[in-house]
Design an enzyme around this catalytic site. Structure first.
Site, PDB file in Angstrom:
ATOM      1  N   ARG A  58       1.262  26.217  25.363  1.00  0.00           N
ATOM      2  CA  ARG A  58       0.917  26.035  26.770  1.00  0.00           C
ATOM      3  C   ARG A  58      -0.131  27.458  27.229  1.00  0.00           C
ATOM      4  O   ARG A  58      -1.020  27.112  27.786  1.00  0.00           O
ATOM      5  CB  ARG A  58       1.902  25.841  27.934  1.00  0.00           C
ATOM      6  CG  ARG A  58       2.771  26.624  28.351  1.00  0.00           C
ATOM      7  CD  ARG A  58       4.011  25.993  28.726  1.00  0.00           C
ATOM      8  NE  ARG A  58       4.878  25.446  27.513  1.00  0.00           N
ATOM      9  CZ  ARG A  58       5.403  24.233  27.569  1.00  0.00           C
ATOM     10  NH1 ARG A  58       5.779  23.781  28.810  1.00  0.00           N
ATOM     11  NH2 ARG A  58       5.966  23.977  26.414  1.00  0.00           N
ATOM     12  N   THR A  59       0.436  28.529  26.858  1.00  0.00           N
ATOM     13  CA  THR A  59      -0.063  29.807  27.213  1.00  0.00           C
ATOM     14  C   THR A  59      -1.574  29.634  26.860  1.00  0.00           C
ATOM     15  O   THR A  59      -2.629  29.933  27.396  1.00  0.00           O
ATOM     16  CB  THR A  59       0.602  31.107  27.033  1.00  0.00           C
ATOM     17  OG1 THR A  59       1.965  30.886  27.547  1.00  0.00           O
ATOM     18  CG2 THR A  59      -0.038  32.102  27.821  1.00  0.00           C
ATOM     19  N   LYS A  86      -3.581  40.186   5.762  1.00  0.00           N
ATOM     20  CA  LYS A  86      -3.993  41.285   4.453  1.00  0.00           C
ATOM     21  C   LYS A  86      -3.556  42.887   4.830  1.00  0.00           C
ATOM     22  O   LYS A  86      -3.744  43.565   4.210  1.00  0.00           O
ATOM     23  CB  LYS A  86      -5.469  41.177   4.293  1.00  0.00           C
ATOM     24  CG  LYS A  86      -5.896  39.760   4.046  1.00  0.00           C
ATOM     25  CD  LYS A  86      -7.420  39.616   3.916  1.00  0.00           C
ATOM     26  CE  LYS A  86      -7.887  38.172   3.672  1.00  0.00           C
ATOM     27  NZ  LYS A  86      -9.408  38.248   3.743  1.00  0.00           N
ATOM     28  N   ARG A 108      -1.179  38.131  23.009  1.00  0.00           N
ATOM     29  CA  ARG A 108       0.054  37.907  22.919  1.00  0.00           C
ATOM     30  C   ARG A 108       0.719  38.631  21.707  1.00  0.00           C
ATOM     31  O   ARG A 108      -0.143  38.360  20.650  1.00  0.00           O
ATOM     32  CB  ARG A 108       0.452  36.437  23.008  1.00  0.00           C
ATOM     33  CG  ARG A 108       1.964  36.063  22.769  1.00  0.00           C
ATOM     34  CD  ARG A 108       2.393  34.720  22.812  1.00  0.00           C
ATOM     35  NE  ARG A 108       2.535  34.610  24.321  1.00  0.00           N
ATOM     36  CZ  ARG A 108       3.062  33.265  24.805  1.00  0.00           C
ATOM     37  NH1 ARG A 108       3.726  32.536  23.740  1.00  0.00           N
ATOM     38  NH2 ARG A 108       3.261  33.424  25.883  1.00  0.00           N
ATOM     39  N   HIS A 136       4.973  39.427  30.905  1.00  0.00           N
ATOM     40  CA  HIS A 136       4.252  37.992  30.832  1.00  0.00           C
ATOM     41  C   HIS A 136       3.805  37.950  32.216  1.00  0.00           C
ATOM     42  O   HIS A 136       4.296  36.885  32.813  1.00  0.00           O
ATOM     43  CB  HIS A 136       5.197  36.967  30.349  1.00  0.00           C
ATOM     44  CG  HIS A 136       4.355  35.822  29.924  1.00  0.00           C
ATOM     45  ND1 HIS A 136       3.102  35.686  30.317  1.00  0.00           N
ATOM     46  CD2 HIS A 136       4.934  34.611  29.347  1.00  0.00           C
ATOM     47  CE1 HIS A 136       2.762  34.254  29.711  1.00  0.00           C
ATOM     48  NE2 HIS A 136       3.994  33.846  29.139  1.00  0.00           N
TER      49      HIS A 136
HETATM   50  C1  NCD Z   1       7.526  31.646  27.639  1.00  0.00           C
HETATM   51  C2  NCD Z   1       7.070  32.975  26.690  1.00  0.00           C
HETATM   52  O1  NCD Z   1       6.407  32.870  25.663  1.00  0.00           O
HETATM   53  O2  NCD Z   1       7.476  33.944  26.934  1.00  0.00           O
HETATM   54  N1  NCD Z   1       6.958  30.792  27.384  1.00  0.00           N
HETATM   55  C3  NCD Z   1       5.658  30.471  28.088  1.00  0.00           C
HETATM   56  O3  NCD Z   1       4.737  31.379  28.154  1.00  0.00           O
HETATM   57  N2  NCD Z   1       5.206  29.392  28.820  1.00  0.00           N
HETATM   58  C4  NCD Z   1       8.901  31.539  27.638  1.00  0.00           C
HETATM   59  C5  NCD Z   1       9.638  31.166  26.084  1.00  0.00           C
HETATM   60  O4  NCD Z   1       9.151  31.162  25.246  1.00  0.00           O
HETATM   61  O5  NCD Z   1      10.755  30.794  26.441  1.00  0.00           O
END
Ligand code: NCD
Length: 320
Positions: A58-59, A86, A108, A136
């Site tokens: 989703r992100t 690599k 990320r 986050h």
């Molecule tokens: C979260 C994450 O990746 O930190 N998910 C997200 O971004 N929607 C929470 C999770 O992974 O549980």
């Protein structure tokens, strides 16, 4: 201009006024996203690169849509097939990308602090899409927008954050944001899943759901982050669900109009009952996803304005 940040690395660096500025602009993007034609030219001509060194559905999708709706050229760098595999270091990857003149870099990474390090090496705006257990920020902002729209405010609420707090960057960013906005925060978790140094955050701590949920306006559930656990944090998932899984019975301790949140992905039957998660009268989990796109549009819009100002370019308007 209220929002002065060059990067969005964490909630830690934002003032309450900057948080409100993001939410106010995001409200306008919610309206745009509900139209048939969801197009704006705020990022027209700009290049956005998404670099996800950790799995994400989703992100990543949300950042991609947000950039496209603002008119940016969006590229998803497939890290699984990249030279990182690599042996290239994060810094070399960053410098290589930097040489291609991106304007926005969405990152990320599994290591806490990796995104801050990267931001110090590039001359574009960097957005943290989650770094290790650290922060986050767009998740906390989208949660705040969801709460503000459901409750009419983002101050003086009792918010219970429940579950695997120790491994959660979502919990950490939310704690910081909700604290800055003067809410009462309850943390509910087994002692093994409370983070070290939790006392410094000034929250009330519980290891019992009934007591912790008493009178809560907002119940925020967290996923058990099994990928960050290296041993016996919980006796078994069954036992965990029994004590800490949210179901209608436990939720009855919260206020009758309390909302239920979860950042996703959900483990149904582990941290939350599947029926409750789908109950549109209590659960705002789908709204959180919707708010996510709008909040990311607002963040990128604000960062792009600062980028243009830094570079001495004329700022384009927001929504018409
Ligand atoms: C979260 C994450 O990746 O930190 N998910 C997200 O971004 N929607 C929470 C999770 O992974 O549980």
């Amino acid at each position: 201009m209220i929002f002065r940040a060059r990067h969005l690395l964490g909630i830690e660096q934002l003032s309450p006024q900057e948080i409100v500025a993001v939410l106010d602009l995001a409200d306008r993007y919610v309206d745009l996203n509900r139209r048939t034609v969801k197009q704006s030219d705020v990022l027209a001509g700009m290049t956005q690169i998404n670099m996800f060194f950790e799995a994400s559905t989703r992100t990543q999708a949300s950042f991609e849509l947000a950039g496209k709706r603002l008119g940016a050229d969006v590229m998803n760098m497939s890290v699984a097939q990249s030279s990182v595999k690599k042996g290239e270091t994060l810094i070399d990857t960053a410098l290589t990308l930097n040489a291609m003149h991106p304007d926005l870099l969405v990152v990320r990474h599994p290591s806490s602090g990796a995104v801050n390090l990267l931001a110090s090496k590039v001359n574009c705006a960097v957005l943290n899409a989650g770094d290790g257990r650290h922060e986050h920020p767009t998740q906390a902002l989208l949660d705040a927008l969801t709460i503000r729209r459901a409750k009419g405010r983002i101050q003086r609420l009792t918010v219970a954050i429940c579950g695997d707090i120790a491994h959660s960057r979502v919990a950490r960013s939310n704690l910081i944001l909700l604290g800055k906005m003067e809410n009462r925060i309850r943390l509910i978790a087994p002692p093994t899943l409370m983070p070290p140094g939790v006392d410094d955050f000034g929250c009330e701590l519980f290891d019992d759901m009934a007591a912790g949920l008493e009178g809560a306006d907002v119940v925020m559930m967290l996923r058990l982050q099994k990928e960050r656990m290296d041993g016996g944090f919980i006796p078994s998932e069954r036992e965990y669900y029994h004590r800490f899984g949210l179901d209608a019975e436990k939720l009855a301790h919260a206020k009758p109009d309390a909302i239920v949140m979860h950042p996703g992905p959900m483990n149904r039957g582990v941290e939350i009952d599947g029926e409750l998660a789908d109950d549109i009268n209590r659960s705002v989990i789908q709204e959180q996803v919707e708010m996510g796109v709008a909040v990311r549009m607002a963040c990128m819009d604000l960062l792009a304005r600062n980028l243009r100002a830094d570079r001495g370019m004329k700022a384009t308007g927001v929504l018409v």
